[in-house]
Design a protein around this motif. Structure first.
Motif, PDB file in Angstrom:
ATOM      1  N   ASP A 156       0.835  -1.218   0.000  1.00 48.18           N
ATOM      2  CA  ASP A 156       0.000   0.000   0.000  1.00 48.18           C
ATOM      3  C   ASP A 156       0.856   1.249   0.000  1.00 48.18           C
ATOM      4  OD1 ASP A 156      -2.284  -1.460   0.154  1.00 48.18           O
ATOM      5  OD2 ASP A 156      -2.585  -1.200   2.312  1.00 48.18           O
ATOM      6  N   ASN A 157       2.136   1.112  -0.271  1.00 48.65           N
ATOM      7  CA  ASN A 157       3.013   2.264  -0.055  1.00 48.65           C
ATOM      8  C   ASN A 157       3.037   3.260  -1.211  1.00 48.65           C
ATOM      9  OD1 ASN A 157       4.494   2.900   2.301  1.00 48.65           O
ATOM     10  ND2 ASN A 157       6.297   3.080   0.993  1.00 48.65           N
ATOM     11  N   PHE A 158       2.762   2.796  -2.399  1.00 46.97           N
ATOM     12  CA  PHE A 158       2.721   3.663  -3.587  1.00 46.97           C
ATOM     13  C   PHE A 158       3.946   4.561  -3.733  1.00 46.97           C
ATOM     14  CE2 PHE A 158      -1.718   2.552  -2.874  1.00 46.97           C
ATOM     15  CZ  PHE A 158      -2.080   2.145  -4.144  1.00 46.97           C
ATOM     16  N   CYS A 159       5.131   3.985  -3.684  1.00 48.01           N
ATOM     17  CA  CYS A 159       6.312   4.757  -4.053  1.00 48.01           C
ATOM     18  C   CYS A 159       6.084   5.174  -5.508  1.00 48.01           C
ATOM     19  CB  CYS A 159       7.571   3.909  -3.913  1.00 48.01           C
ATOM     20  SG  CYS A 159       7.802   3.382  -2.203  1.00 48.01           S
ATOM     21  N   ALA A 160       6.462   6.417  -5.834  1.00 48.17           N
ATOM     22  CA  ALA A 160       6.015   7.022  -7.101  1.00 48.17           C
ATOM     23  C   ALA A 160       6.446   6.219  -8.337  1.00 48.17           C
ATOM     24  CB  ALA A 160       6.544   8.443  -7.193  1.00 48.17           C
ATOM     25  N   TYR A 161       7.539   5.475  -8.236  1.00 47.87           N
ATOM     26  CA  TYR A 161       8.096   4.772  -9.409  1.00 47.87           C
ATOM     27  C   TYR A 161       7.594   3.335  -9.526  1.00 47.87           C
ATOM     28  CZ  TYR A 161      10.768   3.264  -5.400  1.00 47.87           C
ATOM     29  OH  TYR A 161      11.083   2.801  -4.151  1.00 47.87           O
ATOM     30  N   CYS A 162       6.868   2.831  -8.513  1.00 50.37           N
ATOM     31  CA  CYS A 162       6.756   1.372  -8.352  1.00 50.37           C
ATOM     32  C   CYS A 162       5.414   0.795  -8.809  1.00 50.37           C
ATOM     33  CB  CYS A 162       6.995   1.011  -6.891  1.00 50.37           C
ATOM     34  SG  CYS A 162       6.994  -0.760  -6.620  1.00 50.37           S
ATOM     35  N   ILE A 163       5.502  -0.297  -9.537  1.00 42.48           N
ATOM     36  CA  ILE A 163       4.300  -0.921 -10.104  1.00 42.48           C
ATOM     37  C   ILE A 163       3.671  -1.964  -9.161  1.00 42.48           C
ATOM     38  CG2 ILE A 163       5.452  -2.830 -11.325  1.00 42.48           C
ATOM     39  CD1 ILE A 163       3.489  -1.601 -13.721  1.00 42.48           C
ATOM     40  N   SER A 268      19.167  11.837  -1.843  1.00 38.21           N
ATOM     41  CA  SER A 268      18.733  13.235  -1.935  1.00 38.21           C
ATOM     42  C   SER A 268      17.326  13.373  -1.359  1.00 38.21           C
ATOM     43  CB  SER A 268      18.741  13.670  -3.405  1.00 38.21           C
ATOM     44  OG  SER A 268      17.762  14.659  -3.621  1.00 38.21           O
ATOM     45  N   ASP A 269      17.176  14.277  -0.409  1.00 34.03           N
ATOM     46  CA  ASP A 269      15.852  14.452   0.222  1.00 34.03           C
ATOM     47  C   ASP A 269      14.808  14.903  -0.790  1.00 34.03           C
ATOM     48  OD1 ASP A 269      16.907  13.609   2.565  1.00 34.03           O
ATOM     49  OD2 ASP A 269      17.112  15.607   3.466  1.00 34.03           O
ATOM     50  N   LYS A 270      15.266  15.720  -1.751  1.00 33.00           N
ATOM     51  CA  LYS A 270      14.325  16.196  -2.775  1.00 33.00           C
ATOM     52  C   LYS A 270      13.794  14.997  -3.579  1.00 33.00           C
ATOM     53  CE  LYS A 270      15.369  17.556  -7.045  1.00 33.00           C
ATOM     54  NZ  LYS A 270      16.321  18.117  -7.996  1.00 33.00           N
ATOM     55  N   ILE A 271      14.695  14.106  -3.960  1.00 31.46           N
ATOM     56  CA  ILE A 271      14.275  12.944  -4.757  1.00 31.46           C
ATOM     57  C   ILE A 271      13.450  11.969  -3.904  1.00 31.46           C
ATOM     58  CG2 ILE A 271      15.146  10.926  -6.069  1.00 31.46           C
ATOM     59  CD1 ILE A 271      15.373  13.592  -7.580  1.00 31.46           C
ATOM     60  N   LEU A 272      13.852  11.802  -2.646  1.00 35.38           N
ATOM     61  CA  LEU A 272      13.080  10.899  -1.777  1.00 35.38           C
ATOM     62  C   LEU A 272      11.641  11.379  -1.641  1.00 35.38           C
ATOM     63  CD1 LEU A 272      15.712  10.083   1.012  1.00 35.38           C
ATOM     64  CD2 LEU A 272      14.707   8.468  -0.624  1.00 35.38           C
ATOM     65  N   MET A 275       9.845  10.641  -4.740  1.00 35.12           N
ATOM     66  CA  MET A 275       9.609   9.192  -4.835  1.00 35.12           C
ATOM     67  C   MET A 275       8.481   8.732  -3.905  1.00 35.12           C
ATOM     68  SD  MET A 275      13.400   7.515  -4.796  1.00 35.12           S
ATOM     69  CE  MET A 275      14.333   7.155  -6.281  1.00 35.12           C
ATOM     70  N   ASN A 276       8.015   9.665  -3.046  1.00 29.39           N
ATOM     71  CA  ASN A 276       7.027   9.327  -2.020  1.00 29.39           C
ATOM     72  C   ASN A 276       7.560   8.304  -1.008  1.00 29.39           C
ATOM     73  OD1 ASN A 276       4.529   9.636  -0.744  1.00 29.39           O
ATOM     74  ND2 ASN A 276       3.660   7.860  -1.804  1.00 29.39           N
ATOM     75  N   THR A 343       2.649   7.035 -10.338  1.00 31.78           N
ATOM     76  CA  THR A 343       2.583   8.502 -10.282  1.00 31.78           C
ATOM     77  C   THR A 343       3.747   9.110 -11.044  1.00 31.78           C
ATOM     78  OG1 THR A 343       2.004   8.048  -8.012  1.00 31.78           O
ATOM     79  CG2 THR A 343       2.142  10.355  -8.615  1.00 31.78           C
ATOM     80  N   ALA A 344       4.936   8.553 -10.883  1.00 34.39           N
ATOM     81  CA  ALA A 344       6.099   9.144 -11.557  1.00 34.39           C
ATOM     82  C   ALA A 344       5.888   9.127 -13.064  1.00 34.39           C
ATOM     83  CB  ALA A 344       7.355   8.376 -11.187  1.00 34.39           C
ATOM     84  N   ASP A 345       5.344   8.051 -13.572  1.00 35.82           N
ATOM     85  CA  ASP A 345       5.155   7.966 -15.024  1.00 35.82           C
ATOM     86  C   ASP A 345       4.075   8.930 -15.502  1.00 35.82           C
ATOM     87  OD1 ASP A 345       5.753   6.877 -17.575  1.00 35.82           O
ATOM     88  OD2 ASP A 345       3.845   5.823 -17.482  1.00 35.82           O
TER      89      ASP A 345
END
Ligand code: SAM
Ligand code: SF4
Length: 448
Positions: A156-163, A268-272, A275-276, A343-345
């Motif tokens: 349920d974490n929905f990291c922005a890059y992850c399918i 990088s905190d900005k990237i983290l 990435m959610n 989300t990232a895509d």
């Protein structure tokens, strides 16, 4: 996770009277278990299917099934491929023998996947998955005495890059009783090491009556199972939840291996944030420091993604800094691969050129290699205990040259790979070896 699913499916097919063969030439049916995490993994499946399509031109009776995450993601589109007869999602694998038997008999195309992947699993579905899981609780087909045991499904974490949340569905913790019964059964068949699996396995939580079970409870209960000697768990998410209790349990229980796989993904905190991932680099390093304070000889492994949208050279350098500070045993480093629906895509342009991703990947690997080399060198001259997996990667050479004493491969409690010569009868046994040479990822040894 996929290795476990493959083991479960092979085992259920064997129980239904199918025999596993080593090549397509001998097979009546081919099942491909698939991963969707990066595009490259899917491309490899498509290329296998192209090959199978050719074979089917001369052998139209050959049945081909695609199972797992790619089946769930692409669904009916996969059936359009000339090679494909069966499409079966990860939640439908309990039906695989039925599907295969019907398709072999009736020659019709079949598809079964979850319609709305993010909806809660129904009781019937959960029961089918539980029954399947516990009935076929066999060990890893390739590595004797070892087995994977699912602690959690989905994410349920929905990291922005992850399918993963879109192909494996909502996060569900399995009942502790089912998990421990399964471990007992595995131990009865000679399994000595189990690895508990979950996308955020440290977040395992199961409520029954007054009691909420967490991963530390599972580790304690698994530790009480006679015959089980090593217990591992992957993958941990960098969060405070249960962290201290898990580490104290690791420190207290000799059977729980001193090993933590805890991906940071970026420094990088900005990237983290983009990435959610719900932590900063500083917070992550504090967790590692705490882990090392509680379990002094712990080995830590990580994952990183390079070239996430918006990653500048400065962001990348922050990742390099984090890797230097974290002093991982080893790292898995991936080039960002945009995945549909994430989300990232949907929201972010894949703006780091492939060439830059490649350079960053190589640079980060080189930084890690130096650290791995230093950590490995500490083993020189030491005696360590390994669980022997079997022949090393060059078995033909070694067995041919040295049939009674071929090169074997084993792993230490802290997951270091060790190669040494010894009798093949040691496969699935513990052995004491003395380290005679080291390299970044492999220790070389002789039987002590
Ligand atoms: N659940 C684990 C976690 O959160 O750390 C990881 C699961 S994921 C299946 C395994 C690894 O694949 C991740 O840690 C990440 O580094 C990598 N990964 C996931 N999605 C990716 C993507 N779109 N592109 C590149 N690497 C990806
Ligand atoms: Fe993917 Fe994040 Fe879940 Fe891991 S925690 S499976 S990276 S969404």
């Amino acid at each position: 996770m996929n290795k476990l699913d493959t083991a479960l499916v092979s085992s259920s097919l064997k129980d239904a009277g199918f025999a596993l063969v080593d090549s397509v030439k001998e097979a009546d049916a081919v099942l491909i278990n698939t991963c969707s995490v990066r595009e490259h993994a899917e491309q490899r499946v498509i290329s296998h299917l192209g090959h199978l399509k050719h074979i089917k031109e001369s052998r139209p009776d050959l049945v081909v099934g695609v199972i797992g995450c790619m089946a769930q993601r692409l669904g009916a589109k996969l059936l359009e491929h000339k090679a494909v007869d069966i499409v079966c999602g990860p939640a439908q694998i309990p039906q695989i023998t039925k599907l295969l038997t019907e398709t072999l008999r009736q020659r019709k195309e079949t598809i079964t996947i979850t319609g709305k992947i993010r909806r809660k699993t129904t009781q019937n579905e959960s029961r089918a998955l539980e029954d399947f899981e516990s009935a076929y609780g066999i060990g890893d087909r390739y590595i004797p005495a070892q087995a994977f045991v699912r602690a959690m499904r989905g994410c349920d974490n929905f990291c922005a890059y992850c399918i993963v949340p879109f192909v494996r569905g909502p996060e569900v913790s399995r009942p502790p009783k089912a998990i421990i019964d399964q471990i007992r059964k595995l131990a009865d068949t000679g399994v000595k090491q189990i690895t508990l699996l979950g996308q955020r396995v440290n977040a395992y939580k199961y409520q029954t009556g007054e009691k909420t079970y967490c991963l530390a409870d599972l580790l304690r209960m698994a530790s009480d199972v006679e015959g089980i000697e090593w217990i591992r768990f992957v993958t941990s998410y960098p969060a405070e939840e249960f962290f201290d209790e898990i580490l104290h349990t690791m420190a207290a229980l000799p059977k729980v291996c001193n090993y933590l796989h805890i991906p940071a993904q970026s420094g990088s905190d900005k990237i983290l944030r983009a990435m959610n991932r719900h932590y900063t680099a500083g917070h992550y390093l504090q967790l590692l420091a705490k882990a090392r304070a509680i379990v002094p000889d712990i080995a830590i492994a990580g994952d990183f993604i390079v070239g996430f949208p918006g990653e500048t050279q400065i962001d990348f350098e922050a990742t390099v800094e984090l890797v230097k500070k974290a002093r991982y045993k080893n790292c898995f480093i991936f080039k960002y691969s945009p995945r549909p629906d994430t989300t990232a895509d949907k929201r972010l342009a894949d703006d780091v050129p492939l060439e830059v991703k490649k350079i960053r990947n190589i640079e980060l690997l080189a930084v890690q290699e130096k650290i791995s080399n230093q950590l490995s060198a500490d083993f020189l001259g030491k005696e360590v205990k390994v669980l022997v997996e079997g022949l090393s990667k060059k078995p033909h050479l070694n067995v041919a040259e040295n049939p009674d004493n071929p090169q074997l491969i084993g792993r230490t409690e802290t997951d270091y790979i060790v190669v040494f010569n010894g009798p093949l009868s040691l496969a699935g046994q513990f052995a004491k070896v003395k380290i005679t040479k080291t390299s970044p990822l492999t220790l070389f040894a002789e039987l002590a």
